[in-house]
Write a protein that holds these residues in place. Sequence first.
Motif, PDB file in Angstrom:
ATOM      1  N   THR A 152       1.352  -1.573   0.250  1.00 11.63           N
ATOM      2  CA  THR A 152      -0.054  -0.487   0.167  1.00 11.63           C
ATOM      3  C   THR A 152       0.612   0.924   0.046  1.00 11.63           C
ATOM      4  N   THR A 176      -1.356  -0.054  -3.670  1.00  8.69           N
ATOM      5  CA  THR A 176      -1.882   0.647  -4.166  1.00  8.69           C
ATOM      6  C   THR A 176      -1.692   2.155  -4.367  1.00  8.69           C
ATOM      7  N   SER A 178      -2.485   6.384  -6.678  1.00  6.01           N
ATOM      8  CA  SER A 178      -3.089   6.995  -7.343  1.00  6.01           C
ATOM      9  C   SER A 178      -2.857   7.263  -8.890  1.00  6.01           C
ATOM     10  N   ASP A 195      -6.917   1.308  -7.432  1.00  2.64           N
ATOM     11  CA  ASP A 195      -6.432   3.646  -7.080  1.00  2.64           C
ATOM     12  C   ASP A 195      -6.784   3.659  -6.199  1.00  2.64           C
ATOM     13  N   TYR A 196      -6.266   4.180  -5.113  1.00  4.66           N
ATOM     14  CA  TYR A 196      -7.320   4.183  -3.549  1.00  4.66           C
ATOM     15  C   TYR A 196      -7.851   5.244  -3.614  1.00  4.66           C
ATOM     16  N   ARG A 197      -7.560   6.458  -4.919  1.00  7.01           N
ATOM     17  CA  ARG A 197      -8.928   7.158  -4.352  1.00  7.01           C
ATOM     18  C   ARG A 197      -9.945   6.551  -5.098  1.00  7.01           C
ATOM     19  N   ARG A 200     -11.549   0.957  -2.190  1.00  2.94           N
ATOM     20  CA  ARG A 200     -11.117   0.181  -0.841  1.00  2.94           C
ATOM     21  C   ARG A 200     -10.563  -1.023  -1.420  1.00  2.94           C
ATOM     22  N   VAL A 201      -9.536  -1.106  -0.815  1.00  3.59           N
ATOM     23  CA  VAL A 201      -8.858  -2.522  -1.197  1.00  3.59           C
ATOM     24  C   VAL A 201     -10.012  -4.056  -1.461  1.00  3.59           C
ATOM     25  N   ASP A 213       2.005  -2.665   4.346  1.00  2.00           N
ATOM     26  CA  ASP A 213       1.707  -1.246   4.649  1.00  2.00           C
ATOM     27  C   ASP A 213       2.364   0.036   5.288  1.00  2.00           C
ATOM     28  N   GLY A 219      -7.191   3.021   6.799  1.00  2.78           N
ATOM     29  CA  GLY A 219      -6.996   1.715   6.011  1.00  2.78           C
ATOM     30  C   GLY A 219      -6.768   0.670   5.833  1.00  2.78           C
TER      31      GLY A 219
END
Length: 336
Positions: A152, A176, A178, A195-197, A200-201, A213, A219
């Motif tokens: 992440t 993850t 942008s 795309d974390y925007r 969510r995973v 992480d 998250g």
Amino acid sequence: MRALAFTRYGGPEALSLLDLPAPAADPGRVLIRTAAAGLNPVDVLQRSGTFKALAPYRFPKIAGNELSGTVEAVGPGVDAVAPGDGVIVRVDTAELGAFAELVSVAAEHVAPAPTSIPLVDAAGLPLAGLTAQQALGSEHLAVTARDRLLITGAAGGVGQIAVQLARIIGADITVTASPAGADLLRGLGADHVIDYRARRVSDGPERFTKVLDLVGGDGLEDLLGSVERGGRVVTLSGPPSPGSLADVAVPARRPFAALAARLQSRGIRGRARAAGVSYEFFLMHPDGAGLAELARLVDAGRLTVPIDSRFALADHREAFARLESRHAKGKVLVEF
């Protein structure tokens, strides 16, 4: 010698350029003339006093965690390096001191600098490189070619190196990031980008055997539902797990550190156990041998050091502003 030092805990105003006495090459130590020092998020935490309950500083405290430079002198008992050698080092966690023209470090923390990149750029390798190497290694995630690995927040310095090392191992890599960082990470070896925007995973179908992480926050708990039973989560940003703070606490405060870690991570550890997943907070440690291996990978063309920007020593405030903007895609360096 000139050095950047904390004069108190606080914001950017707590770091000043001072003229301080130069160190010596004592027995078992190497005196290095600094070419450049790397900036890291931990520098900001150290400046603000995040760790003062565990290891309070005496001011002025020369700051900085990693550097590249040229050996100026060696102390008695040191024969692995010699004056004139280009070297890199992640300094001792308690000592700090990388933001100085001359730095004395324990010989076992020093490694030859890679020769295929500028010595200045090599300053970006030690902390991010060792963090990624140790997190993926046998003592923590133990990533293998059979793993489906999630990283992440992979567009930063640690994440970019972790992607490359995981690619060398042969794991299937999801990150993850942008949209701005997606192509960069694919170019480094990521197989899949979330795309974390956009989501969510846990909103997707992916299931992972290992997670590194680098984000933490709310998250982190969300990730547990995307890890297979028997899987592992290692975090650099979540609540500290028992035993993880021992190396950063002075001896008298280690019982307090152990209690604080146990209480702060009790919730996430309980939910991880319920999901059949192991949870661990991780702090890297200096390691000259590991750093030498990373340098060999750089010279073999298998690992690149992600550099975002370089600043002159006189512009150190601008360098920290770039770091703290959270927009840097790679390492921010201060040249000496």
